[in-house]
Structure formats: C-alpha cells, structure tokens
Scaffold this active site. Structure first.
Site, PDB file in Angstrom:
ATOM      1  N   ASP A  51      10.763  89.618  15.184  1.00  0.00           N
ATOM      2  CA  ASP A  51      10.969  89.521  16.635  1.00  0.00           C
ATOM      3  C   ASP A  51      10.298  90.672  17.364  1.00  0.00           C
ATOM      4  O   ASP A  51       9.697  90.490  18.424  1.00  0.00           O
ATOM      5  CB  ASP A  51      12.464  89.518  16.963  1.00  0.00           C
ATOM      6  CG  ASP A  51      13.115  88.228  16.496  1.00  0.00           C
ATOM      7  OD1 ASP A  51      12.370  87.265  16.200  1.00  0.00           O
ATOM      8  OD2 ASP A  51      14.361  88.184  16.404  1.00  0.00           O
ATOM      9  N   LYS A  90       8.011  59.646  -1.653  1.00  0.00           N
ATOM     10  CA  LYS A  90       7.755  58.978  -0.369  1.00  0.00           C
ATOM     11  C   LYS A  90       8.742  59.542   0.647  1.00  0.00           C
ATOM     12  O   LYS A  90       9.944  59.262   0.584  1.00  0.00           O
ATOM     13  CB  LYS A  90       7.907  57.470  -0.522  1.00  0.00           C
ATOM     14  CG  LYS A  90       7.505  56.719   0.723  1.00  0.00           C
ATOM     15  CD  LYS A  90       7.390  55.238   0.433  1.00  0.00           C
ATOM     16  CE  LYS A  90       6.855  54.481   1.623  1.00  0.00           C
ATOM     17  NZ  LYS A  90       7.711  54.552   2.783  1.00  0.00           N
TER      18      LYS A  90
END
Ligand code: IVH
Length: 676
Positions: A39, A120
């Site tokens: 940050d 998948k």
C-alpha cells in the site's frame, strides 16, 4: 516541466516492484510483500504520477481501474471465431470421438498420439489482444463470432498481465481463457445481494458473465474475478503444440491451471478424468468437466473444425451432482401466475459448487409419487443452473411417525381456495388481488429482461406492498422520492435513484413492456414475435384467436392465454393506466404485415431437436418449425435436414455428426424464420 532522472527512475522502480508483488500474489499465490508495504509503495507511485502525469504508462499498477463507467459496450468481430466444444458424457463417447477423428484422418499412424487434459473451468471465455506486449483489448466470447469489447473491465482482473513478461514481445498475440469467480467470492457477492434484496446469481458462471458486463469498472474491481489462460494465437512461432503454448502463457505472466496433464493415450485421459471427478470438489473454483485436446498443432490443423466445434478437442463432462440431505419442512410458494409450487426446505448441503437449502417438488402429483415427508432423508440433484430437485427418498432412513404430505387447499397468502385447472398438474390461486401474485408480478415487471428497473428487487417490492404504497404495477409510477424515503433501509439518495430508474423504464420498448405484463406463456422471445406482428397493444388486445395463433411461435395455447388475459377487466384497466403514465405500448416503427400472408420458409424441411434450448421450450420450437412449413421428427436419419441443437445434447448429436447433418442453434432458427 522537466522531470529529473531521479524521479523517473523511482517511478520505474516502484512500478517494477509493484508488478512483481502483484504477480507473486495473484498468479503464483506466493506473496513476497506485506500488504502495508504494498500500500505504501502504491501510494508513493500514485502521488508521483499525479504530480507528473507524463510519467503514467498504460501498464502501471495504478491504471487497472478506470474512473469512467462505460455508457455501453461496442460489438467487436473476432478475428478468429471462438468455437465451442463438443460434449462427451462418458468414456464410451470419448472413445467414439477418438474413432471419429482417426477415421476422418485416415492417412496417419496414430501410435504415438498425445492429448493435453485441462480442467474445464465453469466461467466465461475472454479473448485478449496484446500489441507489442501491451494489453490493448479484451472481448467477451459473445456468440463466438462477435463479442463485446470490455477492456476496462478486463484490466481490473489482477491475474491478467497488463504487459507480457517477455523480452521482445511479438507485434500481436491473442490469448484466450476463462474468467471465473472463485467459490468464496461467489458466496460473498450473493450474500451481499441478498442483504440488498437483489436477485441472486444462480451459479458462479452467471455471476462471472454478469460481472464482466457491468458498465462500471469499479464494481468489476470489487468482485475479484480471476482468469486461467488456455489458448494462444501467435503467428510465425516456434510453438508447435498446446502443451508448449500453455508453458509459453505461464512464462508470459498468465495464470495457467496447474492441474493440466500431458497424456500419451486415451487410457491416461480416462484416469485423469476419474481422478478429478472426486478431487475437483476440493478446488476453490467450479469445474464441470475435462477438456481433452490433441497436443500436436499440425494434427490439429489437419483435422480442422466442423461448423461449430474443433475436431481435435472435446469436453468430457461430469454428470450432474447428487447429494443426500434431510427435509426439515415442506412449504408452498405462490408465484406471479398464481401457481402454487411446493418446496422442500433442507439441511444446507454443498452441491455442484453452491450451498443448497431448498429444492423444488414441482406439484402435488410429484409429492405423491415421491411420498416425500418432513423428516425424510432425500437425494437432491443439481444440473448446471437448474433449480435443485429431489430425485428420490431413502425410505430406510425414515423416522417413525411421519405423515404423508398433503397440499393445502387454500392459498397460504390470501386464503382463497386453490383451484386445479383441468389438464394441469399445478394448483393455482385465482385471486388477482393476492399479495403473493402482486409481489411476483412486480418483481417480474422490474426484472432484467422486462423493464429492467435497477434497485427494485424482492425486498423493496415487499416493503412497498406492506406499506400500502403499491397495489398494482401502475402504482409504481405514482411513487415519489418523498413517499418512499421513510421505508426501511432507504436513504434519500437511494430513494431518488429508484424513482429515476422507475421513470427511465418508461423508455423501454413495447416488447419488454409486453413481456413484463407476465401473461402466461409469453416469454421474451414470444413477446418479440408478437410486437412484430401486432405493433400496438390495441391491435394485440383486439386480435382474434385465429390471427394470434397464426403467428410463428404462437400456438393455440399462447393465443388462448392472451385472449384470456385481455378478457379480465382489471388487466384492461391496467393497460389504460400504463398508457396514461407514458409507457411504450406500441413499436416505434410499426410493421403491419402479419405472418398469415407470409410464405413458409421451412417448407419440406425435416428437423430433429436435441438438448435444452436457451429460451424456447421444445414444444415452442416445434410449433415454430411447423408453422413455417417444416416437420419435426424424433430421430436422426439421412432424411433429416437440420439438427436444432441445445445444451447437453447427447447421442443424436453424435449421429448427426456422423451423417454430416447441418446443425442450428436456437438463434440460427429464429434468424431463418425472420429473414426468409
Ligand atoms: S478450449 C476451440 N479449454 O468451455 C477451443 N475451453 O464448452 C475451445 N472452457 O467456450 C475452448 N475451460 O468457455 C477450452 N481448458 C479449457 C476450458 C474451456 C473452460 C470453456 C470455454 C468454452 C467452453 C466450451
């Protein structure tokens, strides 16, 4: 202003440090920096870029989330279409696929075939373009040919690099893969939506697709989508196989699914499939099968594509999931058409990636057939996005002293007697003033495909009714911010927003208004067909049974339902009120030819329907085809002209492929009917 080289260097250094930290966190899942440090560095870079905007580069970590919501998305035609995959539902069908592609490519010796197995992922496909290493475009799959440009949204996905991590990047690369929502993120979003009274997403796939189509990138940023890359399109390259492509993608900074496997035979593929059938339940994201791809690009190229699918790949799907759970209660729900649906309330159970607590019991006949009782242990099933259902009861686990369940004879909401219309399996509440019907009608009116009134979900509708502010759809248009500002959890800002959204709904086209009225059997496809043939509500309300039922897709059942709806005085009054408040009750460019005089474009053509169609029911599709002169039969033969193909098609599809029969999607069919 000149910028000294120290500042320039610092900006470059910060950017590199932050990019590295991002990659370690989102792709490698192995953080190298504490949040607070990240940050601080981010803030420093942001401040420097604010002071020296000339130093901003498009790949800077500060440039992920745009400020401006898009007003709409632009359609883009894919340079290379995004094909879909053929499905196999068991290992025999997989073997049949292997036989088929080997027959198709007779010349080769297939002793050393390699397959790549990938999980998948149940998400939404994206196509990303990189120019000289920089991400310049992100497009949804759309219908495979044309998608929507959603670059702003794609940039917020942290596992998608804004710049490829390779020296001398190629001038142009297209990367494809699956954007998806991890299951915990999906649960969090749905929880939040429930608190706000918004409709819940049915599954992570819908949630991912819905998020990608948000106009405001800030909202997309709040929902932590991820992306697995699985296809590389790169010209003039040394890369000769799918396996190499996946490694190239990984080395370029993408997240590539780590559970891929290079298999030397179909037996190895089968082992992979079986192994993941259990293991996939522990994954933090949803998968619905395994994608099997021929590894070698030259063989892929030789096999090519059918109209819809690559011949060199197939999706081997896992069956719908089932799980046992305990029935705590049986309740009945009254829908907007008055239909009374019994539901089992169950001990929460994890199924196909979501937590399930309710399952539909359809109607009294189904309850009698199952003999389901409170206290029973049952098996429930969930397939794709379909609402879970009870498959069977386990009588051996039934506790003593249970009672058979009896459907109520009065409406649980308004207590009027329930009626079972002839030839129907459901009970109905016929009281048009019933609170449950009103609630359902208003929620339907505000829903996305109808008037799309944002913020008017189930909770707010309930509050409006309970506070006596709304007794019919038309009353919505008398609301003012002052009238609703005192409702629970409604500040003046959200009151203004809601009233604006209601006001804006007056601009929605006639077909949406017609769909929003909730006339039985009139779904959005039928509403569209109707407004094309009856360009105003007056023409529609006066239409005869014969002229209604001669419209493509409007069979006798729908025609009768429309006539019945307009024969109710309350509905006629509603239309008058909606006219007064200014809703669109006619099409903007009237078109007066009715289909009665049209030719029959499908005459002599034979169709077979298979799988679940996206919006039409099978009998609706059949009626459409027959109205247009076509014939629908039950099985594929050489005489079949077209296979109308929906989701989860089975053996008919395989047979059709073997015979080389043309395949059509529902959209193709509707286009055929309209353009001819
Ligand atoms: S390959 C021609 N690989 O499944 C290649 N697709 O049912 C087509 N999908 O539209 C895609 N995981 O959205 C491929 N590892 C994977 C995949 C995958 C999920 C999705 C994709 C595709 C759909 C086809």
């Amino acid at each position: 202003m000149t910028i000294n080289s120290e500042i320039n260097q610092r900006v470059t250094q910060l950017r590199q440090q932050l990019q590295k930290a991002n990659y370690a966190y989102y792709v490698l899942d192995d953080p190298i920096m504490e949040d607070a440090v990240y940050d601080q560095l981010y803030r420093e870079l942001d401040n420097l870029e604010t002071e020296y905007p000339q130093l901003i580069t498009p790949d800077s970590p500060t440039q992920r989330v745009g400020d401006q919501p898009a007003s709409q998305f632009v359609s883009v035609t894919h340079n290379i279409p995004l094909y879909s995959l053929e499905n196999a539902f068991n290992l025999e069908e997989l073997k049949a696929w292997e036989n088929r592609w080997q027959r198709y490519h007779e010349a080769e010796d297939f002793n050393s075939i390699e397959y790549v197995c990938e999980l998948k992922i149940d998400g939404s496909a994206l196509a990303l373009t990189y120019e000289n290493g920089l991400l310049i475009r992100g497009v949804t799959r759309g219908d495979g040919t044309t998608g929507e440009e959603i670059t702003q949204n794609v940039r917020t996905i942290r596992s998608i690099p804004l710049k490829l991590n390779i020296d001398n990047p190629p001038p142009i690369v297209e990367v494809r893969g699956e954007a998806f929502l991890p299951l915990d993120e999906f649960d969090r979003i749905n929880q939040q939506r429930e608190e706000k009274g918004e409709a819940l997403f049915a599954n992570p796939r819908n949630a991912a697709a819905g998020t990608l189509r948000q106009l405001d990138p800030k909202i997309v940023d709040q929902r932590r989508l991820q992306f697995f890359a699985y296809t590389l399109h790169l010209e003039e390259t040394e890369i000769k196989s799918q396996w190499q492509s996946l490694n190239y993608l990984e080395n370029s900074g993408f997240l590539v699914n780590p559970h891929r496997q290079l298999c030397q035979s179909l037996d190895e593929v089968a082992d992979y499939f079986k192994q993941w059938e259990t293991k996939r339940k522990d994954l933090p994201y949803m998968t619905d099968g395994v994608v099997v791809k021929i590894n070698d690009y030259s063989l892929q190229k030789a096999l090519g594509f059918t109209q819809k699918f690559p011949r060199w790949a197939i999706a081997l799907k896992y069956p719908a999931e089932e799980a046992p759970t305990l029935v705590k209660d049986i309740i009945v729900n009254v829908g907007r058409t008055g239909a009374v649906t019994p539901m089992a309330v169950m001990e929460p159970v994890h199924l196909a990636g979501t937590t399930v607590q309710k399952a539909t019991l359809h109607n009294g006949d189904r309850i009698a057939q199952l003999d389901i009782r409170v206290g029973d242990t049952v098996i429930i099933r969930k397939a794709g996005e379909i609402i879970p259902e009870v498959v069977r009861v386990l009588p051996e686990l039934r506790p003593p002293n249970t009672e058979p369940y009896e459907m109520p004879d009065r409406c649980p909401e308004c207590h009027s007697p329930l009626i079972r219309p002839p030839q129907e399996a459901v009970l109905r509440c016929m009281n048009l003033s019933c609170g449950a019907i009103l609630r359902g009608s208003l929620v339907h009116w505000a829903s996305r495909d109808a008037l799309d009134i944002r913020g008017l979900g189930e909770k707010i509708v309930g509050l409006l009714i309970d506070n006596g502010l709304v007794n019919s759809i038309a009353d919505l248009y008398d609301l003012t911010p002052e009238k609703i500002a005192n409702l629970e959890r409604m500040g003046s800002k959200s009151a203004d927003k809601l009233i604006n959204a209601i006001e804006e709904s007056k601009q929605q086209p006639f077909s949406r208004v017609l769909y929003g009225l909730g006339i039985r059997y009139v779904g959005s496809v039928t509403a569209n067909l109707l407004t094309k043939n009856f360009p105003s509500i007056d023409q529609l309300s006066q239409a005869s049974f014969a002229s209604l039922s001669s419209v493509y897709g409007v069979g006798e059942e729908i025609a009768q339902s429309i006539i019945d709806w307009f024969s109710i005085e309350k509905n006629v009054n509603l239309i008058q009120q909606l006219k007064k408040v200014g809703l669109q009750l006619e099409t903007s460019s009237p078109q007066t030819t009715t289909v009665e005089s049209s030719p029959t474009p499908l005459s002599g053509k034979t169709f077979v329907i298979t799988g679940t169609l996206p919006s039409l029911k099978r009998n609706e599709a059949k009626a459409l085809i027959e109205k247009a002169g076509g014939k629908v039969t039950g099985s594929i033969s050489k005489k079949t002209d077209y296979l109308l193909l929906g989701e989860n098609a089975g053996s008919k599809l395989i047979k059709a492929q073997e015979l080389g029969i043309n395949q059509l999607s529902e959209a193709d069919l509707l286009t055929l009917l309209q353009t001819d």
